[in-house]
Motif scaffolding. Structure first.
Motif, PDB file in Angstrom:
ATOM      1  N   GLU A 317      -8.271 -15.729  -2.244  1.00  0.00           N
ATOM      2  CA  GLU A 317      -6.748 -15.965  -2.146  1.00  0.00           C
ATOM      3  C   GLU A 317      -6.335 -16.921  -1.044  1.00  0.00           C
ATOM      4  N   ALA A 318      -5.430 -17.773  -1.421  1.00  0.00           N
ATOM      5  CA  ALA A 318      -4.944 -18.825  -0.663  1.00  0.00           C
ATOM      6  C   ALA A 318      -3.475 -18.796  -0.612  1.00  0.00           C
ATOM      7  N   ASN A 319      -2.932 -18.792   0.538  1.00  0.00           N
ATOM      8  CA  ASN A 319      -1.652 -18.657   0.913  1.00  0.00           C
ATOM      9  C   ASN A 319      -1.088 -19.938   1.850  1.00  0.00           C
ATOM     10  N   GLU A 320      -0.472 -20.939   1.134  1.00  0.00           N
ATOM     11  CA  GLU A 320      -0.313 -22.334   2.002  1.00  0.00           C
ATOM     12  C   GLU A 320       0.724 -22.089   2.823  1.00  0.00           C
ATOM     13  N   ALA A 321       1.807 -21.334   2.547  1.00  0.00           N
ATOM     14  CA  ALA A 321       2.813 -21.061   3.444  1.00  0.00           C
ATOM     15  C   ALA A 321       2.444 -20.645   4.543  1.00  0.00           C
ATOM     16  N   GLN A 322       1.581 -19.467   4.663  1.00  0.00           N
ATOM     17  CA  GLN A 322       1.212 -18.823   6.082  1.00  0.00           C
ATOM     18  C   GLN A 322      -0.314 -19.472   6.298  1.00  0.00           C
ATOM     19  N   GLY A 323      -0.790 -20.477   5.657  1.00  0.00           N
ATOM     20  CA  GLY A 323      -2.022 -20.966   6.156  1.00  0.00           C
ATOM     21  C   GLY A 323      -3.133 -19.970   6.125  1.00  0.00           C
ATOM     22  N   LEU A 324      -3.021 -19.000   5.222  1.00  0.00           N
ATOM     23  CA  LEU A 324      -4.247 -18.132   5.155  1.00  0.00           C
ATOM     24  C   LEU A 324      -5.124 -18.060   3.904  1.00  0.00           C
ATOM     25  N   TYR A 325      -6.238 -18.412   4.066  1.00  0.00           N
ATOM     26  CA  TYR A 325      -7.289 -18.298   3.003  1.00  0.00           C
ATOM     27  C   TYR A 325      -8.228 -17.126   3.438  1.00  0.00           C
ATOM     28  N   SER A 341      -8.503  10.421   7.129  1.00  0.00           N
ATOM     29  CA  SER A 341      -7.207  10.233   6.755  1.00  0.00           C
ATOM     30  C   SER A 341      -6.421  11.261   6.663  1.00  0.00           C
ATOM     31  N   ASN A 342      -5.027  11.006   6.854  1.00  0.00           N
ATOM     32  CA  ASN A 342      -3.911  12.068   6.776  1.00  0.00           C
ATOM     33  C   ASN A 342      -2.907  11.366   6.263  1.00  0.00           C
ATOM     34  N   SER A 343      -1.775  12.498   5.920  1.00  0.00           N
ATOM     35  CA  SER A 343      -0.609  11.917   5.296  1.00  0.00           C
ATOM     36  C   SER A 343       0.266  10.933   6.244  1.00  0.00           C
ATOM     37  N   ASN A 344       0.044  11.175   7.695  1.00  0.00           N
ATOM     38  CA  ASN A 344       0.976  10.328   8.442  1.00  0.00           C
ATOM     39  C   ASN A 344       0.221   9.091   8.866  1.00  0.00           C
ATOM     40  N   THR A 345      -1.197   8.707   8.592  1.00  0.00           N
ATOM     41  CA  THR A 345      -1.645   7.493   8.627  1.00  0.00           C
ATOM     42  C   THR A 345      -0.605   6.444   8.382  1.00  0.00           C
ATOM     43  N   GLU A 346      -0.785   5.368   9.065  1.00  0.00           N
ATOM     44  CA  GLU A 346      -0.040   4.047   9.204  1.00  0.00           C
ATOM     45  C   GLU A 346      -0.705   3.231   8.306  1.00  0.00           C
ATOM     46  N   THR A 347       0.082   2.669   7.274  1.00  0.00           N
ATOM     47  CA  THR A 347      -0.500   1.938   6.380  1.00  0.00           C
ATOM     48  C   THR A 347      -0.383   0.243   6.710  1.00  0.00           C
ATOM     49  N   LEU A 348      -1.198  -0.362   5.978  1.00  0.00           N
ATOM     50  CA  LEU A 348      -1.132  -1.733   6.485  1.00  0.00           C
ATOM     51  C   LEU A 348       0.369  -2.628   6.223  1.00  0.00           C
ATOM     52  N   ASP A 349       1.176  -2.110   5.461  1.00  0.00           N
ATOM     53  CA  ASP A 349       2.587  -2.554   5.027  1.00  0.00           C
ATOM     54  C   ASP A 349       3.221  -2.232   6.164  1.00  0.00           C
ATOM     55  N   GLU A 350       2.848  -1.169   7.074  1.00  0.00           N
ATOM     56  CA  GLU A 350       3.893  -0.561   8.107  1.00  0.00           C
ATOM     57  C   GLU A 350       3.585  -0.923   9.181  1.00  0.00           C
ATOM     58  N   TRP A 351       2.695  -2.220   9.695  1.00  0.00           N
ATOM     59  CA  TRP A 351       2.266  -2.637  10.720  1.00  0.00           C
ATOM     60  C   TRP A 351       3.324  -3.567  11.368  1.00  0.00           C
ATOM     61  N   ASP A 352       3.711  -3.223  12.712  1.00  0.00           N
ATOM     62  CA  ASP A 352       4.777  -3.955  13.053  1.00  0.00           C
ATOM     63  C   ASP A 352       3.824  -5.047  14.350  1.00  0.00           C
ATOM     64  N   ASP A 353       3.449  -5.918  13.972  1.00  0.00           N
ATOM     65  CA  ASP A 353       2.405  -6.663  14.669  1.00  0.00           C
ATOM     66  C   ASP A 353       2.294  -8.122  14.271  1.00  0.00           C
ATOM     67  N   ASP A 354       2.212  -9.003  15.387  1.00  0.00           N
ATOM     68  CA  ASP A 354       2.452 -10.237  14.848  1.00  0.00           C
ATOM     69  C   ASP A 354       1.123 -10.794  14.107  1.00  0.00           C
ATOM     70  N   GLU A 355       0.192  -9.996  14.264  1.00  0.00           N
ATOM     71  CA  GLU A 355      -1.189 -10.574  13.520  1.00  0.00           C
ATOM     72  C   GLU A 355      -1.256 -10.126  12.151  1.00  0.00           C
ATOM     73  N   ALA A 356      -0.245  -9.059  12.042  1.00  0.00           N
ATOM     74  CA  ALA A 356      -0.598  -8.488  10.632  1.00  0.00           C
ATOM     75  C   ALA A 356      -0.438  -9.165   9.397  1.00  0.00           C
ATOM     76  N   TYR A 357      -0.144 -10.735   9.513  1.00  0.00           N
ATOM     77  CA  TYR A 357      -0.127 -11.665   8.410  1.00  0.00           C
ATOM     78  C   TYR A 357      -1.314 -11.890   7.749  1.00  0.00           C
ATOM     79  N   ALA A 358      -2.534 -11.711   8.394  1.00  0.00           N
ATOM     80  CA  ALA A 358      -3.748 -11.738   8.200  1.00  0.00           C
ATOM     81  C   ALA A 358      -4.348 -10.627   7.254  1.00  0.00           C
ATOM     82  N   TYR A 359      -3.510  -9.492   7.005  1.00  0.00           N
ATOM     83  CA  TYR A 359      -4.110  -8.419   6.193  1.00  0.00           C
ATOM     84  C   TYR A 359      -3.146  -7.906   5.216  1.00  0.00           C
ATOM     85  N   THR A 360      -1.713  -8.310   5.309  1.00  0.00           N
ATOM     86  CA  THR A 360      -0.873  -7.981   4.138  1.00  0.00           C
ATOM     87  C   THR A 360      -0.872  -8.775   2.783  1.00  0.00           C
TER      88      THR A 360
END
Length: 360
Positions: A317-325, A341-360
Motif C-alpha cells: 500500500e502507498a499513501n503519498e499524503a502521509q509518505g507511507l509505503y 485479548s479482552n473486551s477492553n483491549t485498545e484497538t489500533l484505531d483508538e491509539w492517541d499517539d503521534d506514531e500511530a500513522y504507521a499502523y492505521t
C-alpha cells in the motif's frame, strides 16, 4: 485487494535460495524483509509481461521450510563474510558485505488476468493446460532472477511433494474456496508462514503503559523484540505454594506463538523529488524520496492453522499524503487463539499517539 478479486494463485514451491540477504532492516536480521518478496513479485510481473504472459501479480505469501544463517556458532555470533573481490595487489577490498543466509521457501502469488474487453477469460478451471504452461514459464523466468539478493538453485525432487511451479483457479464461492485452500496448504507442510500481527503491538503498548504511562510505540516494539523475564506467581496467590518463584516473560508465555519484530515498509523523510533532480539516483526517470524503515510485529505460523488464502497474502500500500509505503497482511487471529485479548483491549484505531500513522 479483497480475497474475491484473486482469480488464481501461482505457487513456486520449495525454492532453494543461496546467499539471500539476512539483514532485513537496520534493526532486524534472520530473514529477508517482506518488501524483498514484493519486489520479487513486481520484477517477475514485468518479465512475464515482456514474455507475453497476461498475468497481474497482486499479492505474495511466504512459507519458510528451512533457513540457515551464515554465522559463527557460540554465545556471540558474527556473520561469515568473504574476502572477494580483492584489490590489484591482492589485499582485501574496502567492501562491507551484508549478512547472508540460505533458504528453502514457497512463494504463493495472487494472480489476476489482464485482458481486453470482450476477450474470453483464460483463468478458468477448464483451461488447466494453459495454466500449467504459464506456471512453467514463470518458474523458468524466476530461476534467472535474484530473490532477496540470493541466487535461485534448482529444486531437488522430493517424494510426495510438488516442487514444480503450478497454478490453480480460486473458486468464486467462499465455502468452496476455503475447501480448496485446505487442500493447497497441505503441500506447504512442514513449514511456517509469515503473517502480520499489528494487533499484538497494540496489546504490548497497553500492557507497557501500565508501568510506563509515557511509553510510545517504539518502546512497545523494542519491548516485544526481546525477552523480559519477571517473577510470576499463580493467580490469586500472594506467593508460590512451594516457595519457588517461576520466572518467565508475561507477554511470551508458553503457547503464545512465534512472534518476531519485522520491517514492513518505509516512511518518507523528505518530500518527493522530481525525476533526475537527485544526483546518483538509481533511476533518473521516476520521482525519488528519502525514507526510513517502518516496523511492526509478525508471527511465524504453521500453514495448517490458516483458514483462507487472504490470511497468507501480503499486499503493498502507498499513501503519498502521509509518505507511507508499507505492506499489509490479511491475517486475523481467532479470539480463542489470543490468550491476552479482552473486551477492553485498545484497538489500533483508538491509539492517541503521534506514531500511530504507521499502523492505521
Amino acid at each position: 485487494m479483497s480475497p474475491q478479486q484473486t482469480q488464481a494463485i501461482l505457487v513456486l514451491p520449495h525454492l532453494r535460495i543461496q546467499n539471500a540477504n539476512a539483514i532485513g532492516s537496520p534493526l532486524t536480521h534472520g530473514f529477508p524483509s517482506i518488501t524483498a518478496f514484493t519486489g520479487v513479485m513486481w520484477a517477475l510481473q514485468r518479465k512475464l509481461a515482456q514474455a507475453g504472459v497476461p498475468l497481474q501479480l497482486q499479492g505474495v505469501g511466504v512459507v519458510c521450510h528451512h533457513h540457515q544463517e551464515q554465522v559463527t556458532q557460540g554465545y556471540v555470533r558474527n556473520f561469515n563474510l568473504t574476502r572477494n573481490p580483492v584489490d590489484k595487489d591482492g589485499s582485501t577490498a574496502a567492501i562491507v558485505e551484508e549478512g547472508r543466509m540460505h533458504l528453502q521457501i514457497t512463494l504463493v502469488l495472487a494472480v489476476s488476468e489482464k485482458r481486453a474487453p470482450g476477450t474470453p477469460a483464460a483463468l478458468v478451471q477448464s483451461n488447466q493446460a494453459k495454466l500449467d504452461e504459464w506456471a512453467a514459464q514463470a518458474g523458468h523466468i524466476l530461476a534467472g532472477m535474484r530473490v532477496a539478493g540470493g541466487s535461485v538453485l534448482p529444486s531437488r525432487p522430493v517424494p510426495g511433494k510438488r516442487v514444480r511451479p503450478w497454478m490453480a483457479v480460486v473458486p468464486e464461492d467462499p465455502v468452496a474456496a476455503e475447501k480448496e485452500f485446505r487442500q493447497w496448504r497441505r503441500q506447504w507442510l512442514p513449514g511456517f508462514a509469515l503473517v502480520g500481527r499489528d494487533d499484538l503491538l497494540a496489546q504490548y503498548l497497553q500492557a507497557l503503559r501500565t508501568a510506563q504511562p509515557d511509553a510510545t510505540l517504539l518502546d512497545a516494539w523494542l519491548h516485544a523484540a526481546r525477552f523480559n523475564y519477571a517473577p510470576v506467581v499463580p493467580d490469586g496467590e500472594a506467593s508460590a505454594p512451594d516457595g519457588q518463584v517461576k520466572w518467565e516473560d508475561p507477554q511470551r508465555r508458553k503457547g503464545s506463538g512465534w512472534v518476531v519484530p519485522i520491517p514492513v515498509g518505509y516512511a518518507a523523510l523528505t518530500p518527493s523529488h522530481a525525476p533526475g533532480t537527485v544526483r546518483n539516483a538509481r533511476d533518473a526517470s521516476v520521482p525519488m524520496r528519502f525514507v526510513e524503515s517502518v516496523y511492526a510485529l509478525g508471527e511465524w505460523i504453521s500453514p495448517h492453522r490458516l483458514t483462507h488464502l487472504a490470511q497468507l497474502l501480503w499486499h503493498a500500500e502507498a499513501n503519498e499524503a502521509q509518505g507511507l509505503y508499507r505492506c499489509r497482511n490479511g491475517y486475523q487471529p481467532a479470539q480463542s487463539e489470543d490468550a491476552n485479548s479482552n473486551s477492553n483491549t485498545e484497538t489500533l484505531d483508538e491509539w492517541d499517539d503521534d506514531e500511530a500513522y504507521a499502523y492505521t
